[in-house]
Enzyme design. Structure first.
Site, PDB file in Angstrom:
ATOM      1  CG  ASP A  11      -1.933  -1.031   1.204  1.00 22.67           C
ATOM      2  OD1 ASP A  11      -2.481  -1.220   0.012  1.00 22.67           O
ATOM      3  OD2 ASP A  11      -2.236  -1.699   2.498  1.00 22.67           O
ATOM      4  CG  ASP A 130     -11.622  -2.300  -1.045  1.00 22.43           C
ATOM      5  OD1 ASP A 130     -10.867  -3.487  -1.027  1.00 22.43           O
ATOM      6  OD2 ASP A 130     -11.016  -1.084  -1.056  1.00 22.43           O
TER       7      ASP A 130
END
Length: 252
Positions: A11, A130
């Protein structure tokens, strides 16, 4: 049966790798190019880069990071975050990415999945989903904007639709399990894996070697993705693969 893949996730925010819990409380985890190079040497099957700030500055940073990384590694890598057009995809593929990950943009404009698949091939388009459990529905809801916005879309309906649109792979992150290290979300992963025919990458919750075995054996995932445990050297990719081999799971 295809060999199962182990994929570290980077990330990236403002050019640095960060990691949090349930999408918040981020802490620094290092330089993305350096980490990518280490994971390549350690036997990762692929890498995923997610530009989680995806601001205008982040976008420029990301192209630079992708170019540098492409020169350092030999394994495929997927880049996602803030990609909103076929031109954005082209820019990152030219910089050296092998696959493109889209999430928020796919929800806003599902046609982008088809356009990307038509232009670059389905194998190039990874749709990131997600999802968080919605107790009222008794099912999972799709979230966008880095987990900030609920969409009112049911995850199981959405994964079927993106497969029909031409996605080559689904990167499925359980927001409930993310960063907890309590194990992958097996009910969510199993439900999605049984519904679609394209590969499903399970993400969120890996904390022990056994968790990878569970997500492959019980939830039928095609790949297991993790960040925290690899970044902070709690275990190596090789240790995970050795454990899987002993348990009879075919890995690369």
């Amino acid at each position: 049966m295809l060999a199962k893949r182990i994929i570290p996730c980077l990330d990236v925010k403002d050019g640095r790798v960060v990691k949090g819990v349930n999408f918040v409380n981020l802490r620094d985890a290092g330089d993305p190019v350096e980490l990518a190079s280490i994971y390549d040497r350690e036997g990762a099957d692929e890498l995923v880069f997610l530009d989680i700030s995806a601001s205008h500055e982040g976008r420029a940073t990301m192209v630079e990071v992708v170019q540098k990384t492409a020169g350092e590694i030999t394994i495929p890598f997927t880049v996602g975050g803030g990609i909103a057009s076929v031109d954005d995809m082209k820019r990152l593929l030219r910089a050296g990415a092998d696959k493109i990950g889209i999430n928020t943009a796919a929800v806003k404009n599902p046609q982008l999945v088809s356009d990307g698949a038509r232009k670059f091939g389905s194998q190039c388009i990874v749709v990131a989903v997600d999802a968080r459990y919605n107790a009222e529905w008794g099912e999972w809801e799709v979230f966008t904007h880095g987990g900030r916005n609920g969409t009112g879309i049911k995850a199981l309906e959405w994964v079927k639709r993106i497969e029909d649109l031409g996605a080559g792979e689904i990167l499925l992150t359980s927001m409930d399990a993310d960063g907890t290290k309590d194990g992958f979300d097996l009910p969510l992963t199993k439900a999605v894996s049984e519904l679609v025919t394209i590969p499903v990458i399970a993400s969120g919750g890996a904390g022990k070697k056994e968790h990878f075995y569970d997500v492959f054996a019980q939830a039928k995932a095609d790949a297991g993705l993790a960040a925290t445990i690899f970044h902070y050297k709690e275990m190596t990719i090789d240790e995970v693969k050795q454990d899987l081999r002993v348990k009879g799971v075919e890995v690369r």
